[in-house]
Write a protein that holds these residues in place. Sequence first.
Motif, PDB file in Angstrom:
ATOM      1  N   VAL A 137      -3.851  80.926  35.769  1.00 51.48           N
ATOM      2  CA  VAL A 137      -2.674  81.711  35.411  1.00 51.48           C
ATOM      3  C   VAL A 137      -3.041  83.183  35.440  1.00 51.48           C
ATOM      4  O   VAL A 137      -4.102  83.580  34.951  1.00 51.48           O
ATOM      5  N   ARG A 138      -2.166  83.989  36.033  1.00 51.15           N
ATOM      6  CA  ARG A 138      -2.345  85.449  36.032  1.00 51.15           C
ATOM      7  C   ARG A 138      -1.502  86.057  34.931  1.00 51.15           C
ATOM      8  O   ARG A 138      -0.342  85.710  34.756  1.00 51.15           O
ATOM      9  N   LEU A 139      -2.088  86.990  34.189  1.00 49.12           N
ATOM     10  CA  LEU A 139      -1.327  87.801  33.248  1.00 49.12           C
ATOM     11  C   LEU A 139      -1.028  89.125  33.935  1.00 49.12           C
ATOM     12  O   LEU A 139      -1.947  89.829  34.372  1.00 49.12           O
ATOM     13  N   ILE A 140       0.242  89.438  34.055  1.00 50.19           N
ATOM     14  CA  ILE A 140       0.690  90.579  34.849  1.00 50.19           C
ATOM     15  C   ILE A 140       1.396  91.582  33.951  1.00 50.19           C
ATOM     16  O   ILE A 140       2.213  91.208  33.105  1.00 50.19           O
ATOM     17  N   GLY A 163       3.555  80.146  41.254  1.00 50.38           N
ATOM     18  CA  GLY A 163       4.635  81.122  41.212  1.00 50.38           C
ATOM     19  C   GLY A 163       5.563  80.989  40.030  1.00 50.38           C
ATOM     20  O   GLY A 163       6.347  81.908  39.756  1.00 50.38           O
ATOM     21  N   ASP A 164       5.502  79.846  39.313  1.00 46.98           N
ATOM     22  CA  ASP A 164       6.347  79.689  38.127  1.00 46.98           C
ATOM     23  C   ASP A 164       5.927  80.683  37.045  1.00 46.98           C
ATOM     24  O   ASP A 164       4.736  80.933  36.845  1.00 46.98           O
ATOM     25  N   ALA A 165       6.897  81.219  36.343  1.00 45.23           N
ATOM     26  CA  ALA A 165       6.624  82.108  35.215  1.00 45.23           C
ATOM     27  C   ALA A 165       6.639  81.289  33.926  1.00 45.23           C
ATOM     28  O   ALA A 165       7.662  80.690  33.585  1.00 45.23           O
ATOM     29  N   ILE A 166       5.521  81.240  33.246  1.00 42.54           N
ATOM     30  CA  ILE A 166       5.455  80.534  31.968  1.00 42.54           C
ATOM     31  C   ILE A 166       6.203  81.338  30.913  1.00 42.54           C
ATOM     32  O   ILE A 166       6.895  80.788  30.065  1.00 42.54           O
ATOM     33  N   PHE A 167       6.057  82.644  30.969  1.00 45.73           N
ATOM     34  CA  PHE A 167       6.914  83.539  30.197  1.00 45.73           C
ATOM     35  C   PHE A 167       6.932  84.886  30.904  1.00 45.73           C
ATOM     36  O   PHE A 167       6.073  85.188  31.739  1.00 45.73           O
ATOM     37  N   LEU A 168       7.946  85.692  30.575  1.00 45.04           N
ATOM     38  CA  LEU A 168       8.106  87.013  31.154  1.00 45.04           C
ATOM     39  C   LEU A 168       7.855  88.080  30.095  1.00 45.04           C
ATOM     40  O   LEU A 168       8.032  87.828  28.897  1.00 45.04           O
ATOM     41  N   PRO A 185       7.236  91.028  18.347  1.00 46.03           N
ATOM     42  CA  PRO A 185       8.325  90.080  18.599  1.00 46.03           C
ATOM     43  C   PRO A 185       8.456  89.635  20.043  1.00 46.03           C
ATOM     44  O   PRO A 185       9.135  88.647  20.332  1.00 46.03           O
ATOM     45  N   MET A 186       7.798  90.369  20.984  1.00 51.49           N
ATOM     46  CA  MET A 186       7.981  90.063  22.402  1.00 51.49           C
ATOM     47  C   MET A 186       6.628  89.950  23.106  1.00 51.49           C
ATOM     48  O   MET A 186       5.637  90.542  22.677  1.00 51.49           O
ATOM     49  N   GLN A 187       6.619  89.191  24.191  1.00 51.76           N
ATOM     50  CA  GLN A 187       5.419  89.066  25.002  1.00 51.76           C
ATOM     51  C   GLN A 187       5.138  90.390  25.712  1.00 51.76           C
ATOM     52  O   GLN A 187       6.053  91.026  26.237  1.00 51.76           O
ATOM     53  N   ALA A 188       3.866  90.789  25.718  1.00 54.22           N
ATOM     54  CA  ALA A 188       3.493  92.078  26.296  1.00 54.22           C
ATOM     55  C   ALA A 188       3.300  92.007  27.806  1.00 54.22           C
ATOM     56  O   ALA A 188       3.324  93.027  28.488  1.00 54.22           O
ATOM     57  N   THR A 189       3.079  90.795  28.339  1.00 55.65           N
ATOM     58  CA  THR A 189       2.821  90.623  29.765  1.00 55.65           C
ATOM     59  C   THR A 189       3.677  89.482  30.313  1.00 55.65           C
ATOM     60  O   THR A 189       4.377  88.790  29.566  1.00 55.65           O
ATOM     61  N   THR A 190       3.591  89.289  31.625  1.00 53.46           N
ATOM     62  CA  THR A 190       4.185  88.131  32.296  1.00 53.46           C
ATOM     63  C   THR A 190       3.069  87.182  32.678  1.00 53.46           C
ATOM     64  O   THR A 190       2.023  87.617  33.181  1.00 53.46           O
ATOM     65  N   ALA A 191       3.247  85.886  32.430  1.00 54.32           N
ATOM     66  CA  ALA A 191       2.253  84.872  32.785  1.00 54.32           C
ATOM     67  C   ALA A 191       2.783  84.066  33.965  1.00 54.32           C
ATOM     68  O   ALA A 191       3.806  83.384  33.852  1.00 54.32           O
ATOM     69  N   SER A 192       2.086  84.156  35.098  1.00 53.94           N
ATOM     70  CA  SER A 192       2.520  83.497  36.328  1.00 53.94           C
ATOM     71  C   SER A 192       1.436  82.542  36.818  1.00 53.94           C
ATOM     72  O   SER A 192       0.247  82.877  36.812  1.00 53.94           O
ATOM     73  N   VAL A 193       1.843  81.350  37.258  1.00 53.00           N
ATOM     74  CA  VAL A 193       0.892  80.347  37.750  1.00 53.00           C
ATOM     75  C   VAL A 193       0.346  80.786  39.101  1.00 53.00           C
ATOM     76  O   VAL A 193       1.108  81.068  40.034  1.00 53.00           O
ATOM     77  N   GLN A 194      -0.992  80.833  39.217  1.00 50.76           N
ATOM     78  CA  GLN A 194      -1.632  81.303  40.444  1.00 50.76           C
ATOM     79  C   GLN A 194      -2.203  80.164  41.264  1.00 50.76           C
ATOM     80  O   GLN A 194      -2.410  80.295  42.458  1.00 50.76           O
ATOM     81  N   SER A 195      -2.469  79.013  40.651  1.00 50.59           N
ATOM     82  CA  SER A 195      -2.996  77.842  41.347  1.00 50.59           C
ATOM     83  C   SER A 195      -1.841  76.964  41.833  1.00 50.59           C
ATOM     84  O   SER A 195      -0.695  77.153  41.410  1.00 50.59           O
ATOM     85  N   ALA A 202      -5.467  89.957  33.807  1.00 52.71           N
ATOM     86  CA  ALA A 202      -6.393  88.866  33.513  1.00 52.71           C
ATOM     87  C   ALA A 202      -6.091  87.680  34.421  1.00 52.71           C
ATOM     88  O   ALA A 202      -4.940  87.459  34.815  1.00 52.71           O
ATOM     89  N   LEU A 203      -7.133  86.946  34.759  1.00 49.67           N
ATOM     90  CA  LEU A 203      -6.999  85.683  35.465  1.00 49.67           C
ATOM     91  C   LEU A 203      -7.601  84.614  34.559  1.00 49.67           C
ATOM     92  O   LEU A 203      -8.777  84.690  34.203  1.00 49.67           O
TER      93      LEU A 203
END
Length: 209
Positions: A37-40, A16-21, A68-78, A51-52
């Motif tokens: 990690v899920r890319l949301i 559930g932790d967000a590596i980046f938003l 300049p900015m991240q296009a997705t959110t990366a969230s830990v799924q494991s 992506a998983l």
Amino acid sequence: MAGVEAICPPRRYRRGDAIFLQGDPATGFFILVEGRVRLILPTAKGERTVALLGDGDIFGESFLTGKPMQATTASVQSPEAVVCPISREQFLEIARTLPEVALAFAALLAERIGQLTEEMAQGTLPAPVRVGRLLLSLGQRFGQKKGRGIRLDLGLSQEELATFCGVTRVTVAQAFHLFRAEGIMEKEGSGYLLYPDRMEKLLEAWESS
């Protein structure tokens, strides 16, 4: 990885932790050492999983395109994940001291482009075929061998699986019912047991019909 970790110490995350938003500054990229990690992609209709990722995958490479900015959110799924964050400056150091890593990075990006091209081609296929292809891909990457089958238990809902292949949750449910009726998939506890050889033959038949 030992050389990379010496330059870019890994960090541990929990489910559930967000590596980046989405919208965070894109100042570097990340190597997923361990975990999933899920890319949301947030949309007006809710989150879409695009992506998983698993061990060895690279993500957050927006900085290479000049965005300049991240296009997705990366969230830990494991339950846990180990990630090496690499800044632009650290990447230049790695490229200078570990050139084979830079080449491997380029190869991974080329593979990613190939996967995206294949996914775009599959967008015209019947919905059950797209769902089946997704299950085979996830099974090959994250499944566990069990006899002649592959056990797949990623904790993903039918809604989340639907966002992968651009269909509705109802379509995924109908495809699952069809796969079980054809004997190419069984429900097993919280996961599923896939029979990839039989599934491949059936999907090929549907694609050519």
